[in-house]
Design a protein around this motif. Structure first.
Motif, PDB file in Angstrom:
ATOM      1  N   MET A 128      23.281   9.465  -8.227  1.00 20.10           N
ATOM      2  CA  MET A 128      22.311   8.366  -7.795  1.00 20.10           C
ATOM      3  C   MET A 128      22.415   6.708  -8.298  1.00 20.10           C
ATOM      4  O   MET A 128      22.204   7.056  -9.589  1.00 20.10           O
ATOM      5  N   ALA A 129      21.860   5.468  -7.525  1.00 21.55           N
ATOM      6  CA  ALA A 129      21.938   4.501  -8.890  1.00 21.55           C
ATOM      7  C   ALA A 129      20.205   4.745  -9.047  1.00 21.55           C
ATOM      8  O   ALA A 129      19.663   5.695  -8.539  1.00 21.55           O
ATOM      9  N   PRO A 130      20.116   4.304 -10.389  1.00 22.60           N
ATOM     10  CA  PRO A 130      18.376   5.076 -10.898  1.00 22.60           C
ATOM     11  C   PRO A 130      17.700   3.915 -10.112  1.00 22.60           C
ATOM     12  O   PRO A 130      18.215   2.474  -9.446  1.00 22.60           O
ATOM     13  N   ARG A 131      16.674   4.267  -9.854  1.00 27.43           N
ATOM     14  CA  ARG A 131      15.182   3.613  -9.015  1.00 27.43           C
ATOM     15  C   ARG A 131      14.785   2.637 -10.293  1.00 27.43           C
ATOM     16  O   ARG A 131      15.130   2.721 -11.302  1.00 27.43           O
ATOM     17  N   ASP A 132      13.456   1.679 -10.199  1.00 30.89           N
ATOM     18  CA  ASP A 132      13.038   0.554 -10.540  1.00 30.89           C
ATOM     19  C   ASP A 132      11.615   1.681 -11.313  1.00 30.89           C
ATOM     20  O   ASP A 132      10.463   1.393 -10.138  1.00 30.89           O
ATOM     21  N   PRO A 133      11.683   2.054 -12.526  1.00 32.57           N
ATOM     22  CA  PRO A 133      10.612   2.898 -13.047  1.00 32.57           C
ATOM     23  C   PRO A 133       9.248   2.270 -12.825  1.00 32.57           C
ATOM     24  O   PRO A 133       8.402   2.954 -12.483  1.00 32.57           O
ATOM     25  N   VAL A 134       9.324   1.630 -13.967  1.00 31.60           N
ATOM     26  CA  VAL A 134       8.276   0.049 -13.610  1.00 31.60           C
ATOM     27  C   VAL A 134       7.785   0.071 -12.263  1.00 31.60           C
ATOM     28  O   VAL A 134       6.156   0.493 -11.542  1.00 31.60           O
ATOM     29  N   ALA A 135       8.397   0.136 -10.703  1.00 30.38           N
ATOM     30  CA  ALA A 135       7.894  -0.134 -10.015  1.00 30.38           C
ATOM     31  C   ALA A 135       7.351   0.740  -8.993  1.00 30.38           C
ATOM     32  O   ALA A 135       6.365   0.886  -8.411  1.00 30.38           O
ATOM     33  N   ASP A 136       7.794   2.078  -8.926  1.00 37.18           N
ATOM     34  CA  ASP A 136       7.722   3.661  -9.308  1.00 37.18           C
ATOM     35  C   ASP A 136       5.799   3.791  -9.655  1.00 37.18           C
ATOM     36  O   ASP A 136       4.679   4.333  -8.962  1.00 37.18           O
ATOM     37  N   LEU A 137       5.679   3.280 -11.072  1.00 35.48           N
ATOM     38  CA  LEU A 137       4.588   3.992 -11.063  1.00 35.48           C
ATOM     39  C   LEU A 137       3.388   3.004 -10.912  1.00 35.48           C
ATOM     40  O   LEU A 137       2.255   3.257 -10.626  1.00 35.48           O
ATOM     41  N   ARG A 138       3.673   1.248 -10.451  1.00 32.16           N
ATOM     42  CA  ARG A 138       3.243   0.871 -10.124  1.00 32.16           C
ATOM     43  C   ARG A 138       2.563   1.346  -8.635  1.00 32.16           C
ATOM     44  O   ARG A 138       1.849   1.286  -8.480  1.00 32.16           O
ATOM     45  N   ARG A 139       3.180   1.481  -8.035  1.00 28.83           N
ATOM     46  CA  ARG A 139       2.830   2.315  -6.366  1.00 28.83           C
ATOM     47  C   ARG A 139       2.142   3.555  -6.438  1.00 28.83           C
ATOM     48  O   ARG A 139       1.620   2.954  -6.081  1.00 28.83           O
ATOM     49  N   ILE A 140       2.135   4.271  -7.819  1.00 27.48           N
ATOM     50  CA  ILE A 140       1.113   5.179  -7.664  1.00 27.48           C
ATOM     51  C   ILE A 140      -0.019   5.012  -8.169  1.00 27.48           C
ATOM     52  O   ILE A 140      -0.260   5.389  -7.577  1.00 27.48           O
ATOM     53  N   ALA A 141       0.350   3.776  -8.985  1.00 31.32           N
ATOM     54  CA  ALA A 141      -1.343   3.050  -9.183  1.00 31.32           C
ATOM     55  C   ALA A 141      -2.282   3.126  -8.003  1.00 31.32           C
ATOM     56  O   ALA A 141      -3.009   3.369  -7.836  1.00 31.32           O
ATOM     57  N   PHE A 142      -1.174   1.858  -7.148  1.00 36.05           N
ATOM     58  CA  PHE A 142      -1.712   1.805  -6.179  1.00 36.05           C
ATOM     59  C   PHE A 142      -2.461   2.752  -5.176  1.00 36.05           C
ATOM     60  O   PHE A 142      -3.460   2.600  -4.700  1.00 36.05           O
ATOM     61  N   LEU A 143      -1.726   3.391  -5.027  1.00 37.21           N
ATOM     62  CA  LEU A 143      -1.697   4.383  -3.964  1.00 37.21           C
ATOM     63  C   LEU A 143      -3.302   5.372  -4.286  1.00 37.21           C
ATOM     64  O   LEU A 143      -3.959   5.854  -3.436  1.00 37.21           O
ATOM     65  N   LEU A 144      -2.898   5.928  -5.373  1.00 31.64           N
ATOM     66  CA  LEU A 144      -4.294   6.648  -5.839  1.00 31.64           C
ATOM     67  C   LEU A 144      -5.510   6.066  -6.385  1.00 31.64           C
ATOM     68  O   LEU A 144      -6.559   5.831  -5.573  1.00 31.64           O
ATOM     69  N   GLU A 145      -5.717   4.141  -6.238  1.00 25.94           N
ATOM     70  CA  GLU A 145      -7.122   3.294  -6.013  1.00 25.94           C
ATOM     71  C   GLU A 145      -6.961   3.391  -4.325  1.00 25.94           C
ATOM     72  O   GLU A 145      -8.458   3.676  -4.033  1.00 25.94           O
TER      73      GLU A 145
END
Ligand SMILES: [Zn+2]
Ligand SMILES: [Zn+2]
Length: 351
Positions: free
Chosen positions: A1-18
């Motif tokens: 599988m092609a790697p995802r962008d870990p920075v985007a994933d971490l930021r998305r998690i933060a956004f959803l938690l907020e």
């Protein structure tokens, strides 16, 4: 599988938690991990993921290391998948129409006062959810508990915002502003010269909320008549028990009844001076209450549906305000933040 962008994933998690109103400190782990990952070379990240040593990097813990490892392996992080599966439903019709009419947000905080994130992060998140602008409204000097900005710090912030605006994505800009305290005599807690320079001024009562109605009415009407004030922030000052803000006992302990004032006089002053009444979307405020909002619609007021966001994910709370505005019959053409920035600035300069 092609790697995802870990920075985007971490930021998305933060956004959803907020957005779910989790405490800022809980979210910080994901934002600081994103910052670390963004500045670490890709080869080092993959080597550390393989060796299981990501958590040795400053700013990365066990949970965030697992997310990064999953992203690099091309898998959606389990943590993110769980959050996405509990995402809210779409807004009902009339509220969705109001939401799509909105182009920006007139009440946003940064870590210059009591917000949890730098201005730039707030701006990038706002651009991502499709805003054309937001007004940066950090607190004024007297609100020391919220690190209110002195005149000097506000001047420095204006320079900083001017520089940031040069670098932000095309089609998005930060408008300058303040959430200025309405003092006991109705005056505003910042130098006149500075208030005149700002694009948008939100004025709010944060002290002596239990004063008697006559005194509170005089205080609010005086502030509304001040030509610098554009938007009356969270007019009753009430605090209600919000979902997601800690345990039930904690939520109840932090509630506060609305302050009392002559609603018709205050609304008449807003109409006479052409000022907007804020519809505050914070789950722990939802201010004004619906019965008052209905009276304000009938009085002919303009409105600004704002989030009062203190973290990037909270910028997505506009839907809360739109639902209430729709229920109370607020017409889209009375929303000042449905206007393009240029028209908004013409309006604030007009009174
Ligand atoms: Zn406030
Ligand atoms: Zn605020």
């Amino acid at each position: 599988m092609a790697p995802r962008d870990p920075v985007a994933d971490l930021r998305r998690i933060a956004f959803l938690l907020e957005r779910a109103n989790e405490a800022t400190y809980r979210v910080r782990a994901f934002r600081s991990a994103a910052a670390t990952v963004a500045t670490t070379p890709h080869e080092e990240l993959t080597a550390r993921a393989a060796a299981g040593t990501l958590a040795k990097l400053a700013g990365i813990g066990e949970v965030t290391a697992r997310c990064v490892t999953e992203s690099l392996a091309g898998e959606e992080p389990v943590y993110l998948r769980r959050l996405l599966s509990t995402e809210g439903t779409d807004l009902p019709g009339a509220a969705a129409t109001l939401r799509s009419a909105l182009r920006g947000d007139c009440h946003v905080h940064s870590d210059w006062s009591d917000g949890g994130s730098p201005i730039e992060e707030m701006a990038l998140a706002a651009a991502e959810i499709g805003h054309e602008y937001f007004v940066l409204t950090d607190h004024s000097p007297r609100l020391t508990v919220a690190k209110g900005l002195t005149a000097d710090r506000l001047r420095r912030q204006l320079d900083h915002v001017a520089a940031l605006n040069e670098q932000l994505p095309a089609g998005f800009r930060i408008l300058t502003g303040i959430e200025v305290d309405i003092l006991e005599d109705g005056s505003l807690d910042q130098e006149d010269e500075l208030l005149a320079r700002l694009d948008v001024v939100v004025g709010s009562v944060h002290s002596r909320l239990r004063d008697d109605a006559a005194r509170m009415t005089r205080r609010m009407v005086t502030a509304i008549a001040n030509p610098h004030l554009d938007v009356l922030g969270h007019m009753t000052g009430r605090k209600i028990a919000a979902q997601g803000a800690g345990d039930a006992a904690h939520r109840t302990a932090r509630t506060r009844p609305p302050s009392t004032f002559d609603l018709e006089k205050v609304l008449a002053a807003c109409v006479a001076h052409d000022k907007a009444v804020e519809i505050n979307s914070r789950p722990d405020r939802l201010d004004p209450p619906k019965r008052m909002l209905t009276v304000a619609v009938e009085a002919g007021c303009r409105f600004s549906i704002d989030t009062d966001a203190h973290a990037p994910g909270q910028l997505d709370w506009l839907g809360n305000g739109c639902e209430r505005a729709a229920l109370c019959g607020v017409p889209a053409d009375r929303l000042i933040n449905s206007w393009p920035a240029e028209r908004l600035l013409e309006w604030t300069a007009s009174h």
